[in-house]
Design an enzyme around this catalytic site. Structure first.
Site, PDB file in Angstrom:
ATOM      1  N   THR A  61       2.430   6.397 -13.524  1.00  0.00           N
ATOM      2  CA  THR A  61       1.232   7.022 -12.953  1.00  0.00           C
ATOM      3  C   THR A  61       1.563   8.077 -11.902  1.00  0.00           C
ATOM      4  O   THR A  61       0.675   8.790 -11.440  1.00  0.00           O
ATOM      5  CB  THR A  61       0.333   5.945 -12.321  1.00  0.00           C
ATOM      6  OG1 THR A  61       1.088   5.214 -11.349  1.00  0.00           O
ATOM      7  CG2 THR A  61      -0.168   4.969 -13.378  1.00  0.00           C
ATOM      8  N   HIS A  67       6.910   3.124  -5.913  1.00  0.00           N
ATOM      9  CA  HIS A  67       6.887   2.932  -4.470  1.00  0.00           C
ATOM     10  C   HIS A  67       7.273   1.498  -4.133  1.00  0.00           C
ATOM     11  O   HIS A  67       7.552   0.697  -5.039  1.00  0.00           O
ATOM     12  CB  HIS A  67       5.517   3.301  -3.897  1.00  0.00           C
ATOM     13  CG  HIS A  67       4.365   2.619  -4.566  1.00  0.00           C
ATOM     14  ND1 HIS A  67       4.077   1.275  -4.390  1.00  0.00           N
ATOM     15  CD2 HIS A  67       3.415   3.084  -5.434  1.00  0.00           C
ATOM     16  CE1 HIS A  67       3.012   0.936  -5.094  1.00  0.00           C
ATOM     17  NE2 HIS A  67       2.597   2.015  -5.745  1.00  0.00           N
ATOM     18  N   HIS A  92       6.304  -1.613  -6.007  1.00  0.00           N
ATOM     19  CA  HIS A  92       6.973  -1.977  -7.260  1.00  0.00           C
ATOM     20  C   HIS A  92       8.310  -2.677  -7.021  1.00  0.00           C
ATOM     21  O   HIS A  92       8.936  -3.163  -7.968  1.00  0.00           O
ATOM     22  CB  HIS A  92       7.256  -0.722  -8.105  1.00  0.00           C
ATOM     23  CG  HIS A  92       6.030   0.008  -8.546  1.00  0.00           C
ATOM     24  ND1 HIS A  92       5.577   1.150  -7.924  1.00  0.00           N
ATOM     25  CD2 HIS A  92       5.158  -0.228  -9.559  1.00  0.00           C
ATOM     26  CE1 HIS A  92       4.488   1.588  -8.527  1.00  0.00           C
ATOM     27  NE2 HIS A  92       4.204   0.769  -9.509  1.00  0.00           N
ATOM     28  N   LYS A 140      -8.838  -2.917 -10.279  1.00  0.00           N
ATOM     29  CA  LYS A 140      -9.161  -1.568  -9.819  1.00  0.00           C
ATOM     30  C   LYS A 140     -10.675  -1.401  -9.792  1.00  0.00           C
ATOM     31  O   LYS A 140     -11.381  -1.875 -10.689  1.00  0.00           O
ATOM     32  CB  LYS A 140      -8.543  -0.511 -10.747  1.00  0.00           C
ATOM     33  CG  LYS A 140      -7.015  -0.563 -10.813  1.00  0.00           C
ATOM     34  CD  LYS A 140      -6.411  -0.181  -9.475  1.00  0.00           C
ATOM     35  CE  LYS A 140      -4.896  -0.095  -9.534  1.00  0.00           C
ATOM     36  NZ  LYS A 140      -4.238  -1.384  -9.797  1.00  0.00           N
ATOM     37  N   ARG A 186      -8.641   4.716 -13.749  1.00  0.00           N
ATOM     38  CA  ARG A 186      -7.605   5.648 -13.319  1.00  0.00           C
ATOM     39  C   ARG A 186      -7.845   7.008 -13.968  1.00  0.00           C
ATOM     40  O   ARG A 186      -8.393   7.096 -15.063  1.00  0.00           O
ATOM     41  CB  ARG A 186      -6.223   5.141 -13.732  1.00  0.00           C
ATOM     42  CG  ARG A 186      -5.767   3.863 -13.045  1.00  0.00           C
ATOM     43  CD  ARG A 186      -4.388   3.494 -13.533  1.00  0.00           C
ATOM     44  NE  ARG A 186      -3.905   2.237 -12.995  1.00  0.00           N
ATOM     45  CZ  ARG A 186      -3.238   2.095 -11.852  1.00  0.00           C
ATOM     46  NH1 ARG A 186      -3.007   3.176 -11.114  1.00  0.00           N
ATOM     47  NH2 ARG A 186      -2.820   0.925 -11.438  1.00  0.00           N
ATOM     48  N   GLN A 223      -0.855  -4.574 -23.754  1.00  0.00           N
ATOM     49  CA  GLN A 223       0.233  -5.191 -23.003  1.00  0.00           C
ATOM     50  C   GLN A 223       0.693  -6.469 -23.683  1.00  0.00           C
ATOM     51  O   GLN A 223       1.900  -6.755 -23.735  1.00  0.00           O
ATOM     52  CB  GLN A 223      -0.188  -5.482 -21.565  1.00  0.00           C
ATOM     53  CG  GLN A 223       0.969  -6.045 -20.727  1.00  0.00           C
ATOM     54  CD  GLN A 223       0.646  -6.131 -19.260  1.00  0.00           C
ATOM     55  OE1 GLN A 223      -0.050  -5.285 -18.714  1.00  0.00           O
ATOM     56  NE2 GLN A 223       1.154  -7.155 -18.601  1.00  0.00           N
ATOM     57  N   ASP A 242      -1.418  -9.969 -10.098  1.00  0.00           N
ATOM     58  CA  ASP A 242      -2.548  -9.313 -10.746  1.00  0.00           C
ATOM     59  C   ASP A 242      -2.353  -9.182 -12.251  1.00  0.00           C
ATOM     60  O   ASP A 242      -3.292  -8.845 -12.980  1.00  0.00           O
ATOM     61  CB  ASP A 242      -2.792  -7.937 -10.127  1.00  0.00           C
ATOM     62  CG  ASP A 242      -1.610  -6.998 -10.280  1.00  0.00           C
ATOM     63  OD1 ASP A 242      -0.463  -7.487 -10.355  1.00  0.00           O
ATOM     64  OD2 ASP A 242      -1.819  -5.778 -10.312  1.00  0.00           O
ATOM     65  N   LYS A 251      -1.760  -5.138   3.087  1.00  0.00           N
ATOM     66  CA  LYS A 251      -0.926  -5.009   1.907  1.00  0.00           C
ATOM     67  C   LYS A 251       0.360  -4.280   2.247  1.00  0.00           C
ATOM     68  O   LYS A 251       0.347  -3.223   2.867  1.00  0.00           O
ATOM     69  CB  LYS A 251      -1.680  -4.251   0.809  1.00  0.00           C
ATOM     70  CG  LYS A 251      -0.983  -4.269  -0.546  1.00  0.00           C
ATOM     71  CD  LYS A 251      -1.868  -3.655  -1.608  1.00  0.00           C
ATOM     72  CE  LYS A 251      -1.201  -3.710  -2.981  1.00  0.00           C
ATOM     73  NZ  LYS A 251      -2.067  -3.120  -4.032  1.00  0.00           N
ATOM     74  N   LYS A 306       1.428  -0.046   2.356  1.00  0.00           N
ATOM     75  CA  LYS A 306       0.343   0.870   2.686  1.00  0.00           C
ATOM     76  C   LYS A 306       0.516   1.341   4.125  1.00  0.00           C
ATOM     77  O   LYS A 306       0.442   0.548   5.059  1.00  0.00           O
ATOM     78  CB  LYS A 306      -1.015   0.177   2.519  1.00  0.00           C
ATOM     79  CG  LYS A 306      -1.321  -0.215   1.069  1.00  0.00           C
ATOM     80  CD  LYS A 306      -1.457   1.002   0.179  1.00  0.00           C
ATOM     81  CE  LYS A 306      -1.867   0.608  -1.236  1.00  0.00           C
ATOM     82  NZ  LYS A 306      -1.963   1.759  -2.133  1.00  0.00           N
ATOM     83  N   THR A 307       0.788   2.628   4.313  1.00  0.00           N
ATOM     84  CA  THR A 307       1.004   3.165   5.643  1.00  0.00           C
ATOM     85  C   THR A 307       0.066   4.324   5.887  1.00  0.00           C
ATOM     86  O   THR A 307      -0.510   4.885   4.958  1.00  0.00           O
ATOM     87  CB  THR A 307       2.452   3.668   5.807  1.00  0.00           C
ATOM     88  OG1 THR A 307       2.636   4.818   4.967  1.00  0.00           O
ATOM     89  CG2 THR A 307       3.455   2.604   5.420  1.00  0.00           C
TER      90      THR A 307
END
Length: 408
Positions: free
Chosen positions: A44, A49, A52, A86, A90, A179, A200, A235, A238-239
């Site tokens: 994506t 990041h 993952h 989500k 997306r 999947q 998830d 989480k 996340k910054t």
């Protein structure tokens, strides 16, 4: 449960296991033979990041325990996008963008895994190889018959979207079927017996386990990790500055090192277990440190995590830059640098020029929120002017982003 296999014992001791399908059978299998296991990564963005990274580290632990990692690139599923948990669909990516993202993402895995032709060497596949070739009617007839819509609607990942009255397209609804089909295909092609992923993905993974049993009579297994949060409940990854990218061309080595160095005291032990190869007894010693001594544990974490992802040289340079910049008060070579002509620059222009803000408006909000500092002193006004002259001035945005202004 006390595990007999090195694989499950390691994953359990280091905190990777949240849910397992038939733990006893998987434990027995892993204790007696090589288990090929896979995780899928949808392209994506041009880089993965730190969100993952638990999955990548699980593949690493799988290989270190004597088993075979399979990295599955989602060149096919990336054309849909996983709707799990989500709020909205997306954005659909073009085939050219997906191909470019896949090529960019592939590079990071060589840092964590050993690829080759040996029995425990990692392999990389792309599900576009089989998904792009599917014929719609045969696929519905041969695979679709094994899925209950009632059951699919019961999964939390779908229910959350529907409960919030957010539209779930038929395209997205098919993602879990594709999947599951990936698992079946990997079982046939590569003898894959295990799919791993975040919590998830539990519903999607269970679908794949059931499909392999129904279609081929093959017993395969699923394993998920806990949702990774910081000690304060937020989480991980996340910054304020955005995602913590794994690729060096998306995030400088120094910023990556600083992300780990800025770990909260309460999170040091968890992150050492999940994101380094340090022995557990050494981790227990480090996380027990108190007061200022815990900072040494954070540096060890930052060095180990950065060396694994970016290389030992990058970790050493980042650590030395931090030491020189914040302990000796001199400049470190790995920090982003902005040349300033004319002897001075406004704080807003400096923040934008160093890449700490994407726009002047964002820079002003950063200043208003107290996040801008020059030589460690907070800047209260977005009209402040920084005198640089022919010297070097340190500037910070929040706790994690640091740079230098250098006189031209």
């Amino acid at each position: 449960m006390t595990y007999q296999s090195d694989l499950l014992r390691t994953l359990s001791d280091r905190g990777y296991i949240h849910q397992l399908t038939d733990a006893s059978a998987l434990d027995a299998l892993a204790a007696s033979e090589i288990v090929p296991g896979y995780i899928g990564f949808d392209p994506t963005a041009p880089s993965l990041h730190v969100g993952h990274l638990v999955s990548i580290m699980m593949l690493r632990q799988l290989q270190r325990a004597g088993h075979k990692p399979i990295v599955l690139m989602g060149g096919g599923t990336g054309k849909i996008g996983d709707p799990s948990f989500k709020d909205e669909a997306r954005k659909l990516l073009t085939e050219d963008t997906i191909a470019a993202n896949v090529a960019s993402i592939k590079r990071v895995f060589e840092r964590f895994l050993t690829f080759g032709d040996g029995p425990t060497d990692a392999i990389m596949l792309d599900n576009a190889e089989w998904l792009d070739r599917l014929e719609y009617i045969p696929f519905l007839r041969d695979i679709g018959q094994h899925f209950s819509v009632n059951r699919m609607l019961s999964f939390d990942s779908v229910k959350m979207r529907l409960d919030r009255e957010q539209s779930l397209s038929f395209l997205e609804f098919n993602y879990m079927i594709l999947q599951a089909y990936d698992f079946l295909e990997l079982s046939r092609r590569a003898g894959c017996r295990l799919q791993m992923g975040g919590s998830d993905q539990w519903g999607n993974i269970v679908n794949g386990v059931d499909l392999s049993r129904r279609v081929d009579g093959t017993q395969v297994f699923g394993l998920t990790t806990p949702l990774l949060t910081n000690a304060d409940g937020t989480k991980m990854g996340k910054t304020v500055g955005g995602a913590v990218w794994l690729n060096a061309d998306q995030l400088p080595d120094y910023d990556y090192w600083q992300f780990w160095r800025n770990t909260a005291d309460a999170d040091v032990g968890v992150r050492l277990r999940l994101f380094t190869d340090l022995p557990l007894d050494e981790i227990a010693r480090l996380e027990a440190l108190q007061g200022a001594e815990i900072n040494e544990a954070k540096k060890i974490l930052a060095n180990a995590a950065t060396a694994m992802c970016r290389g030992a040289a990058a970790a050493e340079e980042a650590a030395e830059t931090a030491r020189r910049t914040f302990e000796e008060g001199s400049a470190g070579g790995a920090l982003p640098t902005l040349a300033v002509a004319g002897g001075s620059i406004g704080i807003v222009d400096a923040l934008v020029g160093l890449g700490f803000a994407k726009s002047k408006g964002e820079a002003r909000r950063l200043v208003a929120g107290g996040g801008a500092r020059v030589e460690g002193e907070k800047i209260d006004s977005d009209t402040a002017v920084i005198a640089v002259g022919q010297g070097i001035v340190r500037i910070s945005a929040g706790k994690k982003h640091h740079g230098l202004l250098e006189g031209a």
